[in-house]
Scaffold this active site. Sequence first.
Site, PDB file in Angstrom:
ATOM      1  N   GLN A   1      36.596 -39.802  10.821  1.00  0.00           N
ATOM      2  CA  GLN A   1      36.411 -38.641   9.969  1.00  0.00           C
ATOM      3  C   GLN A   1      37.700 -37.844   9.797  1.00  0.00           C
ATOM      4  O   GLN A   1      38.647 -37.981  10.574  1.00  0.00           O
ATOM      5  CB  GLN A   1      35.331 -37.730  10.552  1.00  0.00           C
ATOM      6  CG  GLN A   1      33.922 -38.295  10.413  1.00  0.00           C
ATOM      7  CD  GLN A   1      32.866 -37.272  10.767  1.00  0.00           C
ATOM      8  OE1 GLN A   1      32.370 -37.255  11.876  1.00  0.00           O
ATOM      9  NE2 GLN A   1      32.505 -36.430   9.818  1.00  0.00           N
ATOM     10  N   HIS A   2      37.691 -37.004   8.764  1.00  0.00           N
ATOM     11  CA  HIS A   2      38.669 -35.930   8.535  1.00  0.00           C
ATOM     12  C   HIS A   2      40.015 -36.376   7.996  1.00  0.00           C
ATOM     13  O   HIS A   2      40.749 -35.540   7.460  1.00  0.00           O
ATOM     14  CB  HIS A   2      38.935 -35.129   9.814  1.00  0.00           C
ATOM     15  CG  HIS A   2      37.732 -34.706  10.580  1.00  0.00           C
ATOM     16  ND1 HIS A   2      36.696 -34.000  10.005  1.00  0.00           N
ATOM     17  CD2 HIS A   2      37.390 -34.888  11.879  1.00  0.00           C
ATOM     18  CE1 HIS A   2      35.767 -33.763  10.929  1.00  0.00           C
ATOM     19  NE2 HIS A   2      36.161 -34.301  12.065  1.00  0.00           N
TER      20      HIS A   2
ATOM     21  N   ASP B   1      32.286 -41.933  11.141  1.00  0.00           N
ATOM     22  CA  ASP B   1      32.045 -42.816  12.280  1.00  0.00           C
ATOM     23  C   ASP B   1      30.899 -42.360  13.169  1.00  0.00           C
ATOM     24  O   ASP B   1      30.090 -43.186  13.619  1.00  0.00           O
ATOM     25  CB  ASP B   1      33.324 -43.005  13.103  1.00  0.00           C
ATOM     26  CG  ASP B   1      34.015 -41.706  13.477  1.00  0.00           C
ATOM     27  OD1 ASP B   1      33.502 -40.615  13.163  1.00  0.00           O
ATOM     28  OD2 ASP B   1      35.096 -41.790  14.093  1.00  0.00           O
TER      29      ASP B   1
END
Length: 478
Positions: free
Chosen positions: A71-72, A238
Amino acid sequence: MTLVAGVDSSTQSCKIVIRDAKTGALVRTGRASHPDGTSIHPDRWWHALQVAITDAGGLADVSALAVGGQQHGMVALDSTGAVVRDALLWNDTRSAQAALDLINELGDGDSVAGAAAWASIIGSVPVASLTVTKLRWLRDAEPVNAGRVAAVALPHDWLTWRLAGNGAGSGAAGLASLTTDRSDASGTGYWSPLSEDYRRDLLKLGLGHDALLPTVIEPGAIAGQTPGGIVLGAGAGDNAAAALGLGLSEGDVAISIGTSGVVSAISATPTTDASGLVTGFADATGAFLPLACTLNAAQVLDAAARMLGVDHAGLSSLALSAPAGSDGLVLIPYLEGERTPNRPNSTGAVHGLRSVNTTPAHFARAAVEGMLCAMADCLDALRDQGVPVHRVFLIGGGAQSEAVRRIAPAVLGLDVTVPSQGEYVADGAARQAAWALLGGDRPPAWALSDGDTYRATATPQVRAQYAAVRDLTAVRPA
C-alpha cells in the site's frame, strides 16, 4: 479446470500463485526478488512480475488474474504515462515533516484540530506512509517533478494497468483507464471510506494541483483484460488481500509479522481515530479494515539474530530458554523510527540491564517480547475504537518462529492461530480474480485451513515493564 492467478507485489518480492477458480486448489507458484530500498522505479516491479510468471510456468492456461500490492507507494505519471521519478514506498519516512504540515494546515495551525479533521474526513491521520504526504514532499522537494505529474497511481494500480497493455506512451486515453479498488484507495489520504469518494481538495493540498486518479471499481468487478484475453480483477492493498486469502470475517484479527508489523481487523463500520494510531481503511469485500501498523517487525528478529551471531532457529531456541519478562530486560524495537506510535525519528533502545540478564538468551527473549508488545499496543488501539476482537491469526515470515508462536499468546493474552503456511496476499488476489471471473455478490467459498492454535498463560507483567519505558527512546541524529 479453470485457473486463476494471484500476485503479491510486496516490498521485498513478487509472488504468484495459480489456483483452481472454483475450489482454490493450488496448482503452481512462482516468485522473484525486488531490490532493497524505500525508493524504487516501478519498472523493477514489472520485471520481477515477468520473472515470477515464468517461474510459475506462464499464464497460457490462466483465465483471470488480480494483483495484491504494497500500500501507499507513490507512482507519479506524466501526461504520456511515463514514470516521473522512482516510487516512494510506504516505509520511506522522508515525508514525516510533510505529514505534520498537512495536519497543521487542515487545522489552521492547530495540530489537534487538524488531526481530528483528517480523521473525520478520511478515517486516518496522515503519517509518513500515506501517499498524500509523499505528494506533499514531492511538491516541496522536487517542484519540477511535481509539476510534471498528470496522474497518481499505487503499485497494484500501476501493475494492473501495465498488464492491460498500458505504459509509457499511452497518453491521456491510457491514463484514463487506470483503476484501483477501495481497499488500496483508502490508504492514499485523498479517498474517503466514509463517503466512498475521492477528496480532490486533499489531493491538491498534497500535490499542489489536481491530477487524474484511478477509477475505484467494486471489489468483484473486472478492471480490464490483458492483450492475451486474461480477465483482470480489481486487485487490492496487501492487507486487504491477505484478509481475503485467510477468509477473515467480522471480529477476526490478523497480526502480520513481515517487514512491517500490521494488526488489521474486519469491521462492519468505519473508524475515525483522531489519535492517528488506527488508520480507517476499507477491505476487499465492501466492509472495513481498521489497521494499526509498526515499521519494525521481522527486522527486529533479524537484527537480534545478527547481533547474537545465530540463525533464526538459534534465536528462537535462545528466547524460549529465558524466563518471561527476561528478568527485567526490555527492548524497544523502534529500529527504523516508528509509525505506531508516530515517532519517525526515534531509535531503538534497551532498558533494565542488570548482571542477571546480560545473556544471549535474555536478549533474544527481550527482542521477541518487545516486538510482540508493539503488536499488542496496536491491538489495544483497535479495541479502543470499538473494533471487535474474537480470533487472532498470526501470519507473515516472523510467524514461522517457534518463539514468536509460543510467546505471542502470553503477551497478547489471547489464543493465537497460525494458519498453514501460504502466500496469503497472493491467495487473496487469486480469490478476487476468481470472483471477477465467476461473478456473484461474494467471492467464491474456497476451503481455507484453520491452522494450529497456540495457548499460553498471560504475562501482563511483560506489557507493564514495556509500557514503563517505551517513551524513553532517543531521537536519531540528523
